[in-house]
Design an enzyme around this catalytic site. Structure first.
Site, PDB file in Angstrom:
ATOM      1  N   ASP A 401       0.826  -1.219   0.000  1.00  0.00           N
ATOM      2  CA  ASP A 401       0.000   0.000   0.000  1.00  0.00           C
ATOM      3  C   ASP A 401       0.858   1.267   0.000  1.00  0.00           C
ATOM      4  O   ASP A 401       0.507   2.257  -0.646  1.00  0.00           O
ATOM      5  CB  ASP A 401      -0.913   0.033   1.239  1.00  0.00           C
ATOM      6  CG  ASP A 401      -1.976  -1.047   1.176  1.00  0.00           C
ATOM      7  OD1 ASP A 401      -2.226  -1.570   0.080  1.00  0.00           O
ATOM      8  OD2 ASP A 401      -2.544  -1.376   2.239  1.00  0.00           O
TER       9      ASP A 401
HETATM   10  P1  NAP Z   1       0.847  -3.995   3.072  1.00  0.00           P
HETATM   11  O1  NAP Z   1       0.228  -3.027   2.142  1.00  0.00           O
HETATM   12  O2  NAP Z   1      -0.006  -4.597   4.114  1.00  0.00           O
HETATM   13  O3  NAP Z   1       1.513  -5.142   2.168  1.00  0.00           O
HETATM   14  C1  NAP Z   1       2.278  -6.142   2.721  1.00  0.00           C
HETATM   15  C2  NAP Z   1       2.751  -7.035   1.585  1.00  0.00           C
HETATM   16  O4  NAP Z   1       3.725  -7.908   2.151  1.00  0.00           O
HETATM   17  C3  NAP Z   1       1.667  -7.892   1.001  1.00  0.00           C
HETATM   18  O5  NAP Z   1       1.354  -7.455  -0.295  1.00  0.00           O
HETATM   19  C4  NAP Z   1       2.230  -9.315   1.016  1.00  0.00           C
HETATM   20  O6  NAP Z   1       2.157  -9.869  -0.283  1.00  0.00           O
HETATM   21  C5  NAP Z   1       3.685  -9.119   1.450  1.00  0.00           C
HETATM   22  N1  NAP Z   1       4.145 -10.153   2.383  1.00  0.00           N
HETATM   23  C6  NAP Z   1       3.498 -10.671   3.437  1.00  0.00           C
HETATM   24  N2  NAP Z   1       4.251 -11.598   4.042  1.00  0.00           N
HETATM   25  C7  NAP Z   1       5.410 -11.647   3.365  1.00  0.00           C
HETATM   26  C8  NAP Z   1       6.597 -12.407   3.508  1.00  0.00           C
HETATM   27  N3  NAP Z   1       6.754 -13.314   4.482  1.00  0.00           N
HETATM   28  N4  NAP Z   1       7.595 -12.207   2.632  1.00  0.00           N
HETATM   29  C9  NAP Z   1       7.454 -11.313   1.619  1.00  0.00           C
HETATM   30  N5  NAP Z   1       6.367 -10.562   1.440  1.00  0.00           N
HETATM   31  C10 NAP Z   1       5.347 -10.731   2.307  1.00  0.00           C
HETATM   32  O7  NAP Z   1       2.089  -3.347   3.812  1.00  0.00           O
HETATM   33  P2  NAP Z   1       2.606  -1.843   3.820  1.00  0.00           P
HETATM   34  O8  NAP Z   1       2.966  -1.408   2.447  1.00  0.00           O
HETATM   35  O9  NAP Z   1       3.628  -1.788   4.915  1.00  0.00           O
HETATM   36  O10 NAP Z   1       1.329  -0.984   4.221  1.00  0.00           O
HETATM   37  C11 NAP Z   1       0.793  -1.006   5.520  1.00  0.00           C
HETATM   38  C12 NAP Z   1      -0.718  -1.061   5.434  1.00  0.00           C
HETATM   39  O11 NAP Z   1      -1.247  -1.386   6.724  1.00  0.00           O
HETATM   40  C13 NAP Z   1      -1.319   0.286   5.059  1.00  0.00           C
HETATM   41  O12 NAP Z   1      -2.507   0.097   4.305  1.00  0.00           O
HETATM   42  C14 NAP Z   1      -1.646   0.896   6.410  1.00  0.00           C
HETATM   43  O13 NAP Z   1      -2.650   1.883   6.336  1.00  0.00           O
HETATM   44  C15 NAP Z   1      -2.127  -0.345   7.156  1.00  0.00           C
HETATM   45  N6  NAP Z   1      -2.026  -0.238   8.632  1.00  0.00           N
HETATM   46  C16 NAP Z   1      -0.968   0.386   9.177  1.00  0.00           C
HETATM   47  C17 NAP Z   1      -0.895   0.527  10.547  1.00  0.00           C
HETATM   48  C18 NAP Z   1       0.238   1.322  11.135  1.00  0.00           C
HETATM   49  O14 NAP Z   1       0.054   1.921  12.192  1.00  0.00           O
HETATM   50  N7  NAP Z   1       1.420   1.309  10.515  1.00  0.00           N
HETATM   51  C19 NAP Z   1      -1.907  -0.020  11.381  1.00  0.00           C
HETATM   52  C20 NAP Z   1      -2.969  -0.705  10.785  1.00  0.00           C
HETATM   53  C21 NAP Z   1      -3.019  -0.805   9.385  1.00  0.00           C
HETATM   54  P3  NAP Z   1       2.160 -11.477  -0.487  1.00  0.00           P
HETATM   55  O15 NAP Z   1       1.007 -11.994   0.292  1.00  0.00           O
HETATM   56  O16 NAP Z   1       2.032 -11.671  -1.956  1.00  0.00           O
HETATM   57  O17 NAP Z   1       3.461 -11.975   0.045  1.00  0.00           O
END
Ligand code: NAP
Length: 477
Positions: A401
């Site tokens: 994201d």
């Molecule tokens: P993300 O959008 O959640 O994407 C994580 C990616 O990691 C997934 O596409 C997944 O794809 C991949 N993944 C998962 N396990 C893996 C592994 N073992 N090895 C390699 N890849 C792996 O992460 P982000 O870009 O960090 O974004 C964070 C999101 O969480 C945002 O939407 C944010 O708003 C939300 N959020 C953040 C918080 C905060 O406080 N930081 C709290 C709640 C929600 P695959 O499944 O294909 O591997």
């Protein structure tokens, strides 16, 4: 010891504890001083607890001892069993229990007073703070439990909107305020008790219905907001039982939560009102004109660890963009190793940190600090984006994201307007993920299909180990 002297000593100790909290919080703002800050705040809390236990208001230690032993055992089990990736759920649960504790303190104080043993000096003030404690505590409790269920994927993480939702919430708020007014102004114990029951129930329902429409990428805001509310509930509970240090500690948690909520809103370029009431991803489908921008086109082009090494070996400017996947695979140590090898190979390495990467505020900073990545290499989004087009390679490790170009290009996307790390501007982008999984928001990502992007499939830790071993064999050879 006279009561007056005792009072002075207790309040002096509370002031000392409060000063230590403030200094500790300030030191937590920088990685270099964070550990000492944590220690300082803990000492402050120890002073506050010991002094409260020695206070004359404690007449029986039996229950306290039970709570202490039970709490310590639960805390120990959590510290050992909860994985780093489950910390956000844990934080949500702790916020919720904080709210519940305040609610129970407010309720207990009401029954103690109405039991006839004490008549408060300022009945309207006492009943007002009891009302606020139960109200904020109740909202925090059920709101946090709902947030916990969303983060733990026990319930859908998407926002849930239904027709007339704002009306229902508005009605709940009006009823909560009305029952509060009745509770404060009514002198009749029976009516007061009924009002107390009504606003307690309404607060518990409100917590649930307020969090319901918040989901997907907006979750960081809700977590920090609930954190703030748990502090405010504790602060109100401090007024209820007349404990100064609880008022101060509650205020500190409340205000730092408000600051964090503001930072999270800014990071997503949204107003708090928009996050609370618009419903992430629940927007109507775009008109046909807009939709074309959002269509995901192109093909995924895989790359091997050997070929990734070849690209990285030639790179002079490398940026590493960590995301939630790095936390899942616990790849932070091998990420640090790769960074060191790239530097030994003559490259300049930066780690680009997005404020909402991972699942809790500061998630990436914590993991990289644990792996001893030099703090100077961590660059915030705003500072790294202007440099992105001069980067030879961007390595995106389990981020999705926070690097989704739809945020700046696709007006129909729910994350449109959210600032992202512009990884797509680097000459070559290597994305590490296991397969075609979407990010937390459930959105597809055009980055993975761009002509300059290559996909290194597999668990991030294993993939990185493959690249690192290529660097090692280069060094050995
Ligand atoms: P993300 O959008 O959640 O994407 C994580 C990616 O990691 C997934 O596409 C997944 O794809 C991949 N993944 C998962 N396990 C893996 C592994 N073992 N090895 C390699 N890849 C792996 O992460 P982000 O870009 O960090 O974004 C964070 C999101 O969480 C945002 O939407 C944010 O708003 C939300 N959020 C953040 C918080 C905060 O406080 N930081 C709290 C709640 C929600 P695959 O499944 O294909 O591997």
């Amino acid at each position: 010891m006279s009561n007056e002297l005792r009072e002075i000593l207790i309040n002096s100790a509370y002031i000392l504890a409060s000063i230590l909290f403030v200094l500790g919080l300030k030191m937590l703002g920088r990685q270099a001083t964070a550990r000492r800050g944590n220690m300082l705040s803990s000492v402050g809390m120890l002073i506050a607890v010991v002094v409260t236990l020695l206070d004359r208001q404690v007449i029986d230690y039996t229950w306290l001892l039970g709570g202490l032993v039970g709490g310590a055992l639960i805390g120990l089990a959590c510290a050992r069993l909860i994985k780093m990736t489950s910390m956000p759920e844990m934080v949500a649960l702790l916020n919720g229990f904080g709210g519940l504790a305040s609610l129970l303190v407010g309720g207990a104080e009401y029954f103690r007073i109405s039991g006839g043993t004490v008549v408060p000096d300022h009945p309207a003030f006492t009943s007002s703070v009891i009302y606020l404690t139960i109200l904020i505590g109740g909202i925090t409790f059920t709101g946090s439990i709902y947030a916990f269920c969303k983060l733990a994927e026990w319930l859908s993480g998407r926002s849930i909107l239904f027709t007339g939702q704002h009306l229902v919430n508005g009605l709940l708020v009006v009823l909560t305020v009305l029952s509060g007014v009745v509770f404060v102004v009514s002198g009749d114990p029976e009516i007061q008790l009924m009002a107390l029951g009504a606003f307690t129930l309404l607060a518990l329902i409100l917590g649930w219905t307020l969090v319901m429409p918040i989901g997907g990428g907006d979750m960081p805001v809700v977590i920090s907001m609930l954190n703030s509310l748990s502090g405010l509930a504790a602060c109100a509970a401090g007024f209820v039982i007349g404990n100064n240090v609880l008022v101060v500690a509650g205020c500190l948690v409340g205000t730092s939560g408000v600051i964090l909520t503001t930072i999270m809103c800014k990071a997503m370029n949204r107003s708090l009102g928009n996050v609370l009431f618009s419903g992430f991803g629940a927007a109507p489908p775009p008109s046909s004109g807009e939709a074309s921008e959002g269509v995901i086109q192109g093909e995924l082009k895989p790359i091997s660890a050997e070929d990734s090494f070849a690209v990285l070996e030639a790179a002079r400017q490398v940026v590493i963009v960590p995301g939630y996947g790095m936390a899942v695979s616990q790849a932070q140590h091998v990420v640090r190793e790769l960074g060191e090898m790239l530097e030994e190979n003559g490259a300049e390495v930066r780690f680009a940190i997005h404020p909402v990467a991972g699942r809790m505020p500061g998630h990436m900073n914590v993991l990289l600090a644990e792996a001893n990545v030099p703090y100077e290499q961590l660059v915030e989004m705003d500072a790294v984006n202007p440099l992105m087009s001069s980067m030879d390679v961007a390595i995106v490790i389990g981020a999705n994201d926070v690097v989704n170009p739809a945020a700046s290009r696709d007006k129909s996307s729910p994350i449109y307007g959210m600032p992202i790390i512009n990884a797509h501007e680097a000459r070559t982008v290597i994305c590490l993920k296991r397969g075609k999984g979407t990010g937390f928001s459930g959105l597809e990502n055009q980055l993975f299909m761009m002509p300059n992007t290559r996909m290194l499939y597999g668990d991030a830790k294993g993939s990185l180990q493959g690249v690192v071993s290529e660097f090692k064999s280069l060094a050995d050879g």
